[in-house]
Design a protein around this motif. Structure first.
Motif, PDB file in Angstrom:
ATOM      1  N   VAL A 247     -73.308  71.246 -14.488  1.00  0.00           N
ATOM      2  CA  VAL A 247     -72.952  71.939 -13.242  1.00  0.00           C
ATOM      3  C   VAL A 247     -74.089  72.871 -12.848  1.00  0.00           C
ATOM      4  O   VAL A 247     -74.560  73.666 -13.666  1.00  0.00           O
ATOM      5  N   HIS A 248     -74.551  72.753 -11.596  1.00  0.00           N
ATOM      6  CA  HIS A 248     -75.649  73.581 -11.102  1.00  0.00           C
ATOM      7  C   HIS A 248     -75.309  74.155  -9.734  1.00  0.00           C
ATOM      8  O   HIS A 248     -74.569  73.542  -8.954  1.00  0.00           O
ATOM      9  N   SER A 249     -75.858  75.326  -9.461  1.00  0.00           N
ATOM     10  CA  SER A 249     -75.726  75.941  -8.140  1.00  0.00           C
ATOM     11  C   SER A 249     -77.066  75.874  -7.429  1.00  0.00           C
ATOM     12  O   SER A 249     -78.112  76.148  -8.018  1.00  0.00           O
ATOM     13  N   ALA A 250     -77.010  75.502  -6.142  1.00  0.00           N
ATOM     14  CA  ALA A 250     -78.208  75.501  -5.304  1.00  0.00           C
ATOM     15  C   ALA A 250     -78.049  76.576  -4.240  1.00  0.00           C
ATOM     16  O   ALA A 250     -77.074  76.561  -3.472  1.00  0.00           O
ATOM     17  N   TRP A 251     -78.996  77.507  -4.226  1.00  0.00           N
ATOM     18  CA  TRP A 251     -79.042  78.529  -3.185  1.00  0.00           C
ATOM     19  C   TRP A 251     -79.940  78.014  -2.065  1.00  0.00           C
ATOM     20  O   TRP A 251     -81.054  77.552  -2.316  1.00  0.00           O
ATOM     21  N   VAL A 252     -79.435  78.085  -0.850  1.00  0.00           N
ATOM     22  CA  VAL A 252     -80.161  77.585   0.315  1.00  0.00           C
ATOM     23  C   VAL A 252     -80.424  78.750   1.261  1.00  0.00           C
ATOM     24  O   VAL A 252     -79.486  79.444   1.671  1.00  0.00           O
ATOM     25  N   ARG A 253     -81.698  78.960   1.573  1.00  0.00           N
ATOM     26  CA  ARG A 253     -82.075  80.066   2.457  1.00  0.00           C
ATOM     27  C   ARG A 253     -82.279  79.557   3.884  1.00  0.00           C
ATOM     28  O   ARG A 253     -82.739  78.436   4.108  1.00  0.00           O
ATOM     29  N   GLY A 254     -81.912  80.377   4.846  1.00  0.00           N
ATOM     30  CA  GLY A 254     -82.095  80.026   6.248  1.00  0.00           C
ATOM     31  C   GLY A 254     -82.081  81.265   7.119  1.00  0.00           C
ATOM     32  O   GLY A 254     -81.922  82.395   6.638  1.00  0.00           O
ATOM     33  N   ARG A 255     -82.251  81.059   8.414  1.00  0.00           N
ATOM     34  CA  ARG A 255     -82.298  82.159   9.365  1.00  0.00           C
ATOM     35  C   ARG A 255     -81.001  82.243  10.161  1.00  0.00           C
ATOM     36  O   ARG A 255     -80.420  81.220  10.505  1.00  0.00           O
ATOM     37  N   HIS A 256     -80.537  83.465  10.415  1.00  0.00           N
ATOM     38  CA  HIS A 256     -79.377  83.701  11.286  1.00  0.00           C
ATOM     39  C   HIS A 256     -78.154  82.894  10.840  1.00  0.00           C
ATOM     40  O   HIS A 256     -77.415  82.368  11.675  1.00  0.00           O
ATOM     41  N   LEU A 257     -77.916  82.820   9.544  1.00  0.00           N
ATOM     42  CA  LEU A 257     -76.824  81.979   9.049  1.00  0.00           C
ATOM     43  C   LEU A 257     -75.451  82.535   9.410  1.00  0.00           C
ATOM     44  O   LEU A 257     -74.458  81.804   9.393  1.00  0.00           O
ATOM     45  N   ASP A 258     -75.393  83.815   9.751  1.00  0.00           N
ATOM     46  CA  ASP A 258     -74.123  84.388  10.183  1.00  0.00           C
ATOM     47  C   ASP A 258     -73.634  83.741  11.482  1.00  0.00           C
ATOM     48  O   ASP A 258     -72.429  83.733  11.774  1.00  0.00           O
ATOM     49  N   GLU A 259     -74.551  83.178  12.267  1.00  0.00           N
ATOM     50  CA  GLU A 259     -74.173  82.517  13.515  1.00  0.00           C
ATOM     51  C   GLU A 259     -73.388  81.229  13.277  1.00  0.00           C
ATOM     52  O   GLU A 259     -72.730  80.724  14.191  1.00  0.00           O
ATOM     53  N   LEU A 260     -73.459  80.679  12.076  1.00  0.00           N
ATOM     54  CA  LEU A 260     -72.745  79.436  11.776  1.00  0.00           C
ATOM     55  C   LEU A 260     -71.231  79.635  11.756  1.00  0.00           C
ATOM     56  O   LEU A 260     -70.478  78.677  11.941  1.00  0.00           O
ATOM     57  N   GLY A 261     -70.797  80.851  11.490  1.00  0.00           N
ATOM     58  CA  GLY A 261     -69.367  81.113  11.432  1.00  0.00           C
ATOM     59  C   GLY A 261     -68.682  80.482  10.239  1.00  0.00           C
ATOM     60  O   GLY A 261     -67.475  80.210  10.289  1.00  0.00           O
ATOM     61  N   ALA A 262     -69.431  80.234   9.167  1.00  0.00           N
ATOM     62  CA  ALA A 262     -68.840  79.626   7.969  1.00  0.00           C
ATOM     63  C   ALA A 262     -67.850  80.589   7.329  1.00  0.00           C
ATOM     64  O   ALA A 262     -68.102  81.794   7.232  1.00  0.00           O
ATOM     65  N   ARG A 263     -66.736  80.045   6.863  1.00  0.00           N
ATOM     66  CA  ARG A 263     -65.671  80.866   6.284  1.00  0.00           C
ATOM     67  C   ARG A 263     -65.415  80.454   4.839  1.00  0.00           C
ATOM     68  O   ARG A 263     -65.649  79.289   4.459  1.00  0.00           O
ATOM     69  N   PRO A 264     -64.928  81.380   4.015  1.00  0.00           N
ATOM     70  CA  PRO A 264     -64.555  81.019   2.650  1.00  0.00           C
ATOM     71  C   PRO A 264     -63.576  79.857   2.637  1.00  0.00           C
ATOM     72  O   PRO A 264     -62.600  79.831   3.401  1.00  0.00           O
ATOM     73  N   GLY A 265     -63.850  78.870   1.759  1.00  0.00           N
ATOM     74  CA  GLY A 265     -63.027  77.672   1.660  1.00  0.00           C
ATOM     75  C   GLY A 265     -63.592  76.478   2.400  1.00  0.00           C
ATOM     76  O   GLY A 265     -63.121  75.358   2.206  1.00  0.00           O
ATOM     77  N   GLN A 266     -64.612  76.693   3.236  1.00  0.00           N
ATOM     78  CA  GLN A 266     -65.166  75.590   4.018  1.00  0.00           C
ATOM     79  C   GLN A 266     -66.338  74.924   3.303  1.00  0.00           C
ATOM     80  O   GLN A 266     -66.816  75.402   2.279  1.00  0.00           O
ATOM     81  N   PHE A 267     -66.788  73.812   3.880  1.00  0.00           N
ATOM     82  CA  PHE A 267     -67.893  73.068   3.288  1.00  0.00           C
ATOM     83  C   PHE A 267     -68.838  72.600   4.380  1.00  0.00           C
ATOM     84  O   PHE A 267     -68.525  72.627   5.576  1.00  0.00           O
ATOM     85  N   PHE A 268     -70.026  72.164   3.956  1.00  0.00           N
ATOM     86  CA  PHE A 268     -71.001  71.514   4.817  1.00  0.00           C
ATOM     87  C   PHE A 268     -71.264  70.122   4.259  1.00  0.00           C
ATOM     88  O   PHE A 268     -70.992  69.839   3.090  1.00  0.00           O
ATOM     89  N   ARG A 269     -71.819  69.277   5.091  1.00  0.00           N
ATOM     90  CA  ARG A 269     -72.374  68.000   4.610  1.00  0.00           C
ATOM     91  C   ARG A 269     -73.873  68.203   4.462  1.00  0.00           C
ATOM     92  O   ARG A 269     -74.558  68.538   5.426  1.00  0.00           O
ATOM     93  N   TRP A 270     -74.373  67.966   3.248  1.00  0.00           N
ATOM     94  CA  TRP A 270     -75.736  68.331   2.891  1.00  0.00           C
ATOM     95  C   TRP A 270     -76.590  67.085   2.693  1.00  0.00           C
ATOM     96  O   TRP A 270     -76.181  66.139   2.050  1.00  0.00           O
ATOM     97  N   ARG A 271     -77.796  67.159   3.217  1.00  0.00           N
ATOM     98  CA  ARG A 271     -78.768  66.096   3.034  1.00  0.00           C
ATOM     99  C   ARG A 271     -80.090  66.765   2.624  1.00  0.00           C
ATOM    100  O   ARG A 271     -80.698  67.495   3.415  1.00  0.00           O
ATOM    101  N   PHE A 272     -80.511  66.548   1.373  1.00  0.00           N
ATOM    102  CA  PHE A 272     -81.764  67.136   0.885  1.00  0.00           C
ATOM    103  C   PHE A 272     -82.911  66.183   1.228  1.00  0.00           C
ATOM    104  O   PHE A 272     -82.900  65.013   0.822  1.00  0.00           O
ATOM    105  N   LEU A 273     -83.878  66.665   1.974  1.00  0.00           N
ATOM    106  CA  LEU A 273     -84.937  65.808   2.490  1.00  0.00           C
ATOM    107  C   LEU A 273     -86.030  65.606   1.454  1.00  0.00           C
ATOM    108  O   LEU A 273     -87.160  66.088   1.574  1.00  0.00           O
ATOM    109  N   THR A 274     -85.640  64.880   0.411  1.00  0.00           N
ATOM    110  CA  THR A 274     -86.556  64.545  -0.666  1.00  0.00           C
ATOM    111  C   THR A 274     -86.205  63.150  -1.169  1.00  0.00           C
ATOM    112  O   THR A 274     -85.120  62.634  -0.867  1.00  0.00           O
ATOM    113  N   GLN A 275     -87.084  62.553  -1.910  1.00  0.00           N
ATOM    114  CA  GLN A 275     -86.901  61.176  -2.360  1.00  0.00           C
ATOM    115  C   GLN A 275     -85.591  61.010  -3.129  1.00  0.00           C
ATOM    116  O   GLN A 275     -85.287  61.772  -4.043  1.00  0.00           O
TER     117      GLN A 275
END
Length: 456
Positions: A247-275
């Motif tokens: 089990v691993h945790s990935a921390w993702v940094r970005g700008r103005h992430l508060d504008e996303l309106g993400a709430r506890p309990g929600q999820f994103f669909r993630w695509r890591f742009l690597t091979q």
């Protein structure tokens, strides 16, 4: 069952009143049914009389064709990932609606093909096989319609649970996207040969509006909105850290992430742009309360994608879509809450454990795992429990590996007033099914068991 108890701190204020937001599921289903009745009304208005076996077969073929065309439009809408729908109804429920609509569409399509062929054959006093070939090869737009039907049937076949389980997710995902091509091809067939559209400008305009509206939703929410999100917020991997075995945790940094309106309990669909990871997106819940510059997900190595996440290098670009999901505080109905997690199902419940308003003693987290070593985020959970005066309980296997069933009696022994709780449930499918049955047997109403699954 191993229990960790935390003494509540002194109470300084009352928890705010519980406000439950009503799900839009019932009105949406009613609207979809009303649309289907309107389609039947179109057939009724355009049909003066039905005479003989050929007339009945052709009439039934027209009805199933119209309903199939209507269901195709609904399929596209349900593939659009409309945030209001996925947050209000829930992503798992929306996915189940899509799967159910897909089965109805395939069934109606097969019925339409058989009935129309038999009807035309009876009308021409000809063999059904020859009539099918004549329809396919001679009528306008039928080659497009036949190709669209073949693609739709193929997508339906690979989406069957027994077939899908044997396929890589990425393979199934890209084959599933061919649904758009199938519906595009079938659309022109409907307008060219549909007796209810030929010479009926109002019906044609309504059909164009239905399909163009569905296409616009897909273009907006699956293309333009994600492009804007990722150009605006510029997400990159900050660091990947181990949390427990596998089990691993990935921390993702970005700008103005508060504008996303993400709430506890929600999820994103993630695509890591690597091979090896860019080809498809996967849903992972936020495992920490969102910050203006950081998001965190916690992933267990279960498949090709999740097993590769720990190898992602710092600075890797991330393409995200969301936030999605309805496993939020809006589902809450009662003052007392039980959060029941299994495995990495702890991730959305960890954020709710930190943020759900509750008096000391009213909030309980029950975390099921095979061993103490597999309790991901354990230190964080215990710190939250100490700070909030919440109860944190662990349900672990016996030292010899024996798994103690989660039964109604055990739940009542742990929480005698469990029937008075709201329950948020997240974990592997088999555990979730067993826990749901135990909760119902313990007296918790189905309307107060809140669950969201990523097994799309």
């Amino acid at each position: 069952m191993v229990t960790a108890t935390h003494s509540p701190p002194p109470t300084s204020h009352r928890a705010p009143a519980v406000a439950h937001r009503r799900s839009p599921a019932a009105p949406l289903l009613a609207a979809a049914c009303a649309g289907g009745l309107a389609v039947l009304g179109l057939w009724w208005a355009d049909t003066a009389s039905v005479i003989g076996a050929a007339g009945w077969l052709n009439g039934a073929g027209r009805i199933t064709g119209l309903l199939c065309g209507y269901m195709c439009a609904l399929l596209v809408v349900l593939m659009a990932r409309i945030p209001w729908l996925e947050r209000g109804v829930g992503s798992d429920r929306t996915a189940r609606w899509h799967a159910s609509a897909g089965r109805w569409t395939v069934g109606l399509l097969l019925a339409h093909m058989v009935l129309i062929t038999l009807g035309y054959a009876a009308q021409a006093h000809d063999n059904a096989v020859r009539e099918f070939l004549t329809i396919t090869l001679d009528l306008p737009e039928m080659l497009k319609g036949t190709l669209g039907a073949a693609i739709l049937l193929m997508v339906g076949f690979v989406s069957a649970r027994a077939v899908r389980r044997r396929m890589r997710y990425e393979t199934w995902y890209y084959l599933h996207l061919l649904t758009y091509a199938a519906i595009f091809l079938a659309f022109w067939h409907q307008l060219a040969l549909g007796a209810d559209f030929v010479g009926n400008a109002a019906a044609r305009a309504a059909w164009y509006t239905l399909y163009l509206g569905a296409a616009a939703l897909v273009l907006w929410f699956r293309v333009l909105v994600p492009v804007r999100l990722n150009l605006r917020h510029r997400l990159r991997v900050e660091v990947v850290v181990p949390e427990a075995p596998g089990v691993h945790s990935a921390w993702v940094r970005g700008r103005h992430l508060d504008e996303l309106g993400a709430r506890p309990g929600q999820f994103f669909r993630w695509r890591f742009l690597t091979q090896g990871l860019w080809a498809a997106s996967h849903p992972y819940s936020l495992s920490a309360v969102p910050r203006p510059d950081l998001l965190r997900i916690t992933v267990k190595s279960l498949g090709d994608h999740s097993a590769a996440v720990p190898t992602v290098a710092r600075g890797t670009r991330v393409w995200a879509e969301g936030p999605y999901g309805a496993l939020t505080a809006d589902r809450r109905r009662r003052r007392k809450v039980l959060l029941l997690a299994g495995g990495t199902g702890i991730t959305p419940l960890r954020t709710l454990f930190e943020t759900l308003p509750a008096e000391p003693g009213d909030l309980t987290l029950l975390y099921r795992a095979r061993s103490a070593e597999e309790l991901a985020l354990r230190r964080e959970l215990e710190a939250i429990a100490d700070r909030r005066g919440a109860r944190l309980l662990y349900a672990l296997n016996a030292p010899d590996g024996t798994r103690t069933p989660l039964t109604a009696d055990r739940l009542r022994a742990t929480l005698p007033d469990i029937a008075e709780h709201d329950v948020f449930l997240c974990g592997p499918r088999l555990l979730s099914v067993a826990a749901y049955d135990a909760l119902r047997a313990a007296g918790v109403p189905a309307s107060r068991i809140h669950h969201e699954s990523f097994e799309f």
